[in-house]
Scaffold this motif. Structure first.
Motif, PDB file in Angstrom:
ATOM      1  N   ARG A   1       0.826  -0.857  -0.151  1.00  0.00           N
ATOM      2  CA  ARG A   1       0.039  -0.114   0.289  1.00  0.00           C
ATOM      3  C   ARG A   1       0.565   1.213   0.192  1.00  0.00           C
ATOM      4  O   ARG A   1       0.978   2.166  -0.782  1.00  0.00           O
ATOM      5  N   THR A   2       1.773   1.104   0.978  1.00  0.00           N
ATOM      6  CA  THR A   2       2.890   2.055   1.056  1.00  0.00           C
ATOM      7  C   THR A   2       3.245   2.401   0.123  1.00  0.00           C
ATOM      8  O   THR A   2       3.655   4.165  -0.799  1.00  0.00           O
TER       9      THR A   2
ATOM     10  N   SER B   1       1.210   3.967  -2.564  1.00  0.00           N
ATOM     11  CA  SER B   1       0.641   5.553  -2.453  1.00  0.00           C
ATOM     12  C   SER B   1       2.034   6.788  -2.363  1.00  0.00           C
ATOM     13  O   SER B   1       1.274   7.748  -2.633  1.00  0.00           O
ATOM     14  N   GLU B   2       2.800   5.965  -1.877  1.00  0.00           N
ATOM     15  CA  GLU B   2       4.384   7.490  -2.027  1.00  0.00           C
ATOM     16  C   GLU B   2       4.776   7.743  -3.963  1.00  0.00           C
ATOM     17  O   GLU B   2       4.236   9.134  -3.307  1.00  0.00           O
TER      18      GLU B   2
ATOM     19  N   LEU C   1       2.159   9.126  -5.201  1.00  0.00           N
ATOM     20  CA  LEU C   1       1.007   9.732  -5.396  1.00  0.00           C
ATOM     21  C   LEU C   1       0.978  11.376  -4.492  1.00  0.00           C
ATOM     22  O   LEU C   1       0.704  12.095  -4.645  1.00  0.00           O
ATOM     23  N   GLU C   2       1.362  10.529  -3.053  1.00  0.00           N
ATOM     24  CA  GLU C   2       1.777  11.573  -1.807  1.00  0.00           C
ATOM     25  C   GLU C   2       2.904  12.989  -2.355  1.00  0.00           C
ATOM     26  O   GLU C   2       2.876  13.599  -2.781  1.00  0.00           O
TER      27      GLU C   2
ATOM     28  N   VAL D   1      -5.612   9.206  -2.363  1.00  0.00           N
ATOM     29  CA  VAL D   1      -4.487   8.233  -2.404  1.00  0.00           C
ATOM     30  C   VAL D   1      -5.425   7.146  -2.679  1.00  0.00           C
ATOM     31  O   VAL D   1      -5.425   5.902  -3.367  1.00  0.00           O
ATOM     32  N   GLU D   2      -6.234   6.720  -1.326  1.00  0.00           N
ATOM     33  CA  GLU D   2      -6.437   5.094  -1.554  1.00  0.00           C
ATOM     34  C   GLU D   2      -7.333   4.598  -2.431  1.00  0.00           C
ATOM     35  O   GLU D   2      -7.633   3.973  -2.705  1.00  0.00           O
TER      36      GLU D   2
ATOM     37  N   ARG E   1      -6.693   5.372  -5.282  1.00  0.00           N
ATOM     38  CA  ARG E   1      -6.362   5.339  -6.792  1.00  0.00           C
ATOM     39  C   ARG E   1      -5.190   4.440  -6.492  1.00  0.00           C
ATOM     40  O   ARG E   1      -5.528   3.160  -7.431  1.00  0.00           O
ATOM     41  N   VAL E   2      -5.008   3.684  -5.308  1.00  0.00           N
ATOM     42  CA  VAL E   2      -4.248   2.732  -5.155  1.00  0.00           C
ATOM     43  C   VAL E   2      -5.604   1.764  -5.473  1.00  0.00           C
ATOM     44  O   VAL E   2      -4.378   0.224  -5.896  1.00  0.00           O
TER      45      VAL E   2
END
Ligand SMILES: Nc1ncnc2c1ncn2[C@@H]1O[C@H](COP(=O)(O)OP(=O)(O)OP(=O)(O)O)[C@@H](O)[C@H]1O
Ligand SMILES: [Mg+2]
Length: 265
Positions: free
Chosen positions: A116-117, A120-121, A123-124, A133-134, A136-137
């Motif tokens: 997950r990280t 998401s990284e 995107l962040e 973010v969640e 899109r992930v």
């Protein structure tokens, strides 16, 4: 040749790696040339393969396209922009449109981060809104058939095929115009290779992006490309539609590649 916008355009690219000698020679920088005047065009939405043996310069060519290795001569345009002439920030913005799956899935993922990280990284760091973010992930995870359970795992808990799915998910996170894959199946078990090829082709259809695949394997090129270039010792020796290359090779080296491919099937 296909028409439409050119997504990647290389003109007479000469590139290699800097070496410094020992002692007084260390005062002089020298470039060991790997790419010897490469021309390449990838159009909007098409599937292109770069085929060549180990050491022919395939990964080096991708580094040049990804803004990681500045050529000593020639130009590199991505989406119409000469990337090595752009200020750093603009270059980063253009290259966000380029998805990349590196050569070895086992080395490419940070073992300390959960899936997950990892997803998401990017995107962040592109300043996506936290509430988006969640979603899109999950969206990209679904596209590559990764379950929610997998999102909580660490890379070390995954099979090679699963790791490759994570890397593909990460590469499409910004909805790129082109997806570049470096030997996408060569580190995987034979039984998994076909699944990954099918996944890449599904993504190609669904997202309507261009696909540039690097491979030493003519079989993989046949499944993943319409057009191909043959790279030999850092130069393009042949290019055309993959089926034409296989049925009517023009170069002696291509003949050898085909013979060894036919012997392997
Ligand atoms: N970081 C580097 N520094 C110096 N030389 C390098 C570096 N990376 C690659 N080379 C050299 O450049 C040449 C081309 O390497 P490259 O990795 O592009 O080949 P490749 O076609 O991707 O091979 P493979 O199929 O084994 O991945 C090789 O001779 C290699 O030793
Ligand atoms: Mg390589």
């Amino acid at each position: 040749m296909p028409d439409g916008n050119v997504i990647v355009l290389l003109k007479d690219v000469v590139a290699g790696y800097q070496t410094t000698g020992r002692g007084w020679r260390s005062l002089f920088k020298h470039v060991n040339v790997v790419l010897r005047g490469v021309n390449l065009r990838v159009y909007d939405g098409e599937r292109v393969a770069i085929i060549g043996e180990s050491g022919s310069g395939k990964t080096t060519l991708l580094k040049v396209v990804l803004g990681l290795l500045k050529p000593v001569k020639g130009s590199v345009e991505v989406l119409g922009k000469d990337i090595y002439k752009l200020p750093w920030r603009e270059r980063v913005n253009v290259l966000k449109q380029v998805g990349y799956v590196p050569q070895d899935p086992y080395k490419a993922l940070n073992p300390k981060l959960r899936v997950r990280t990892i997803l998401s990284e990017p995107l962040e760091s592109a300043k996506a809104k936290p509430e988006e973010v969640e979603g899109r992930v999950r969206e990209v995870a679904k596209m590559v058939q990764l379950s929610d359970k997998i999102l909580d795992k660490y890379p070390g808990e995954l099979s090679g095929g699963m790791m490759q799915r994570v890397l593909i998910a990460r590469s499409i996170i910004h909805d790129p115009e082109i997806l570049i894959l470096d030997e996408p199946t060569s580190a995987l078990d034979v039984s998994i290779q076909a699944q990954i090829i099918e996944l890449i082709n599904n993504i190609h259809k669904k997202l309507e992006l261009a696909i540039l695949t690097v491979t030493h394997d003519l079989g993989v090129a046949q499944y993943l490309s319409d057009r191909a270039v043959i790279l030999y010792k850092g130069g393009v020796i042949e290019e055309g539609y993959i089926d034409d290359i296989i049925t009517r090779p023009k170069h002696e080296y291509t003949n050898l590649l085909i013979a060894s491919y036919k012997a392997s099937i």
